[in-house]
Design an enzyme around this catalytic site. Structure first.
Site: not given
Ligand SMILES: C[S@@+](CC[C@H](N)C(=O)[O-])C[C@H]1O[C@@H](n2cnc3c(N)ncnc32)[C@H](O)[C@@H]1O
Length: 384
Positions: A219, A248, A314, A341
């Site tokens: 973050q 996520y 998320d 976001c």
């Molecule tokens: C907005 S970040 C949130 C990360 C975490 N919740 C945090 O607060 O640090 C979204 C996350 O979703 C992951 N992501 C994207 N597409 C995904 C998918 N299809 N399945 C699993 N994870 C995914 C990204 O790599 C990223 O780490």
């Protein structure tokens, strides 16, 4: 905010001429407008909370080497607004700690002294590609990563000596050298060489410790994210004895704050490196009730035998894939916490959730990115 000298070129801080209170009012109104447009009904809108820090809140910057004028002097900074080939040196950015600006200037000076060239996006010739600086908000640790091609040698020893001699407010804990020969204009780590110190920095969020490696997602505005996580956790009624899916999950920051109160938390994340970091951080924090699974949420949910009591989402800016959302909603849990976001993809997903019998109970926005167009939203969905 003093009007930034990079305003014309950089284009990141679109709201810098608007007083801060008005900025957040605008952002809040935009969220309500999007909810109304998609006919999303909600019980309570709890307003928008400003960032605890309005300046120097970013803990990471990824700068690019290039030039601003064709064949002009070497620059280091951001892509120029509307002109992808030009790079503007941003050595007085107010969104970062002043140490970032000092390190940027010294790096540019070092490369000029050594006669290093920048990597040209069209010819693919040249040495210097990127400079990535990361900072631990609560630890004051700095991690510096210089990205080059392998076309010429880079004098890492001299570079580390120069950077470490700077009079900074924070403490440099590692200087790294990444080699990237891929032609795409994207920071890709083909090889990572530690030049000096460690290859990670430490951060603390809500009493938990996190080891953040050079390329892990983390973050950006830590003080604001602590407020956001506190709100998200407060929305869940009684976590005692419950199993939570944190979908996520990135490096597992929310997962671990949930694990302090829940029976078990399962985090799912597509980036393998982030999952490894999450597992290591859980070990550091002595949490044995969280499990992390690497993979696409869409596929992992089919393999999971356990059933959740609560789900936390998320997703990235594109939102939750409709097929994954269908699987998530089909669990039929009473409470879903959605952290977003991107309010545009959020309302698309909410529209679908409404169709499945879910209602937005409360919604609150957070301005994690003052002066820019971005906003975070936390909301509670309940099954009717
Ligand atoms: C907005 S970040 C949130 C990360 C975490 N919740 C945090 O607060 O640090 C979204 C996350 O979703 C992951 N992501 C994207 N597409 C995904 C998918 N299809 N399945 C699993 N994870 C995914 C990204 O790599 C990223 O780490």
């Amino acid at each position: 905010m003093e009007i930034c000298k990079h305003n014309e070129g950089c284009g990141g801080c679109i709201y810098q001429e608007i007083p801060y209170q008005d900025q957040i009012i605008l952002k809040g109104k935009e969220i309500l407008r999007l909810l109304d447009e998609k006919k999303i009904s909600y019980e309570k809108y709890l307003g928008i909370e400003g960032s605890p820090k309005r300046y120097a809140y970013r803990n990471k910057m990824e700068y690019t080497f290039g030039d601003e004028i064709k064949n002009g002097e070497m620059t280091l900074g951001m892509h120029k607004k509307g002109r992808f080939m030009s790079i503007v040196t941003v050595d007085e950015c107010q969104l970062v700690d002043s140490d970032f600006n000092e390190i940027l200037k010294a790096t540019l000076e070092f490369c000029n002294e050594k006669g290093y060239s920048y990597y040209h996006k069209k010819t693919h010739l040249g040495l210097m590609r990127n400079l990535i600086i990361r900072k631990g908000e609560h630890t004051s640790e700095l991690l510096i990563n210089v990205v080059t091609s392998s076309q010429l040698p880079f004098d890492g020893g001299d570079y580390a000596d120069k950077i470490r001699a700077l009079p900074l407010n924070n403490r440099i804990v590692g200087v790294l050298h990444t080699v990237n020969d891929k032609v795409a204009d994207f920071v890709y780590c083909e090889k990572l060489f530690p030049i000096w110190g460690r290859d990670y920095y430490m951060e603390e969020i809500m009493t938990l410790k996190f080891k953040v490696s050079a390329f892990s997602f983390f973050q950006t505005n830590i003080l604001a994210v602590e407020k956001l996580y506190t709100e998200a956790l407060s929305l869940i009624k009684d976590l005692d004895g419950k199993t939570v899916f944190d979908l996520y999950c990135g490096t597992g920051t929310i997962t671990q704050t949930l694990a302090l109160r829940a029976k078990k938390v399962i985090g799912v994340e597509i980036v393998e490196e982030a999952v490894e970091a999450a597992r290591e951080n859980a070990r550091i924090n002595g949490l044995d009730n969280c499990e992390f699974i690497a993979g696409d949420v869409l596929e992992v949910l089919d393999r999971l035998e356990e059933k959740p009591d609560v789900i936390v989402l998320d997703p990235p800016r594109v939102g939750v894939h409709p097929k994954a959302l269908e699987k998530i909603l089909n669990y039929g849990v009473n409470q879903i916490i959605y952290i977003s976001c991107n309010p545009k993809s959020l309302v698309e997903n909410l529209s679908f959730a409404q169709y499945y019998g879910y209602k937005v109970i409360s919604i609150k926005a957070f301005d994690n990115f003052p002066y820019t167009k971005h906003t975070e939203v936390v909301l509670l969905l309940q099954r009717l």
